[in-house]
Design an enzyme around this catalytic site. Structure first.
Site, PDB file in Angstrom:
ATOM      1  CG  HIS A  29      -4.525   2.447  -0.906  1.00 51.51           C
ATOM      2  ND1 HIS A  29      -5.247   1.723  -0.090  1.00 51.51           N
ATOM      3  CD2 HIS A  29      -3.511   2.904  -0.085  1.00 51.51           C
ATOM      4  CE1 HIS A  29      -4.978   1.758   1.203  1.00 51.51           C
ATOM      5  NE2 HIS A  29      -4.108   2.372   1.235  1.00 51.51           N
TER       6      HIS A  29
ATOM      7  CG  HIS B 260      -3.803   6.903   2.796  1.00 50.86           C
ATOM      8  ND1 HIS B 260      -4.267   6.768   4.088  1.00 50.86           N
ATOM      9  CD2 HIS B 260      -3.500   5.558   2.721  1.00 50.86           C
ATOM     10  CE1 HIS B 260      -3.947   5.565   4.555  1.00 50.86           C
ATOM     11  NE2 HIS B 260      -3.646   4.660   3.515  1.00 50.86           N
TER      12      HIS B 260
ATOM     13  CG  ASP C 254      -2.074  -1.021   1.050  1.00 51.16           C
ATOM     14  OD1 ASP C 254      -1.946  -1.774   0.290  1.00 51.16           O
ATOM     15  OD2 ASP C 254      -2.905  -0.797   1.911  1.00 51.16           O
TER      16      ASP C 254
ATOM     17  CG  HIS D 122       2.191   0.113   4.298  1.00 50.49           C
ATOM     18  ND1 HIS D 122       1.934  -1.017   5.351  1.00 50.49           N
ATOM     19  CD2 HIS D 122       1.088   1.043   3.979  1.00 50.49           C
ATOM     20  CE1 HIS D 122       0.719  -0.706   5.594  1.00 50.49           C
ATOM     21  NE2 HIS D 122       0.184   0.339   5.055  1.00 50.49           N
TER      22      HIS D 122
END
Length: 237
Positions: free
Chosen positions: A109, A113, A58, A203
């Site tokens: 995504h 964020h 991510d 990540h």
């Protein structure tokens, strides 16, 4: 030193370009080539049966650790899912192109964020469409088969994502690498926490991810030695 390589070395030498060709062709596959249809069900399982596992990353791309991670995955012959932030895709389009060209799958995504859990359907749809546009500005006609909600705050996002052709993608194991505890600890968390069929959340962006990259490099051979196969996440139920 002159002369031809020994047979084993020649085979390894040939394997790299063949693998690169395979994953590049896979990245170019049209959207309809995927099995299954997106549903609002949040999937957290890897494709296949038995001891399978999916690695997902991510918050990238970032110019320091994403290239290192891609080099590890290429050397280990593992395909993964990269959950890309739209603003980062705009900032580093060449890295998005490299992710796709090396055979990995792209995941929406969100644009910045944000926590989408309380957003309206219209707000969510606008954000997801803007994120897809940012990704496709780097990779025209990119296949984006997954969506992952920031912070796991889903709200109305699963229905919106499925309506836009993206499967909501969750996880079974998060090793909390956003608070780097040291590579040895990340390896321990992954090896102790893994279960057959798990989608693993890690990540490649959002900070220094060098520990994550090294943990990935170390755990792939350990998991393979334990009988695990690396696959991609499921696509709907």
């Amino acid at each position: 030193m002159t002369g031809s390589r020994p047979p084993a070395v020649r085979l390894r030498h040939l394997a790299a370009p063949l693998f690169a060709l395979t994953v590049t062709l896979a990245a170019a596959s049209p959207a309809g080539a995927s099995t299954g249809h997106p549903t609002p069900t949040i999937v957290d399982t890897a494709r296949g049966h038995g001891t399978v596992v999916s690695y997902t990353f991510d918050d990238g791309p970032n110019p320091v650790d994403t290239p290192r991670l891609l080099a590890v995955l290429r050397a280990r012959h593992v395909r993964a899912v990269f959950c890309v932030q739209g603003d980062h895709a705009r900032e580093y389009p060449a890295l998005v192109r490299r992710i796709a060209a090396e055979g990995h799958l792209l995941c929406n995504h969100s644009l910045k964020h944000d926590d989408l859990g309380t957003w309206t359907v219209d707000q969510i749809r606008a954000d997801l469409l803007a994120t897809n546009a940012a990704i496709r500005a780097a990779v025209p006609h990119a296949h984006i088969p997954y969506f992952r909600a920031p912070f796991g705050s889903w709200g109305a996002t699963p229905e919106v994502a499925a309506g836009l052709g993206m499967q909501p993608l969750g996880w079974r194991l998060a090793i909390t690498d956003w608070e780097p505890p040291g590579t040895d600890e990340l390896v321990r968390r992954l090896m102790d926490g893994i279960t057959p069929g798990a989608v693993v959340l890690m990540h490649d962006g959002g900070g220094d991810r060098s520990q994550t990259v090294e943990a990935v490099n170390r755990t792939i051979p350990l998991l393979r030695a334990a009988g695990y196969r690396f696959t991609l996440p499921a696509r709907g139920h």
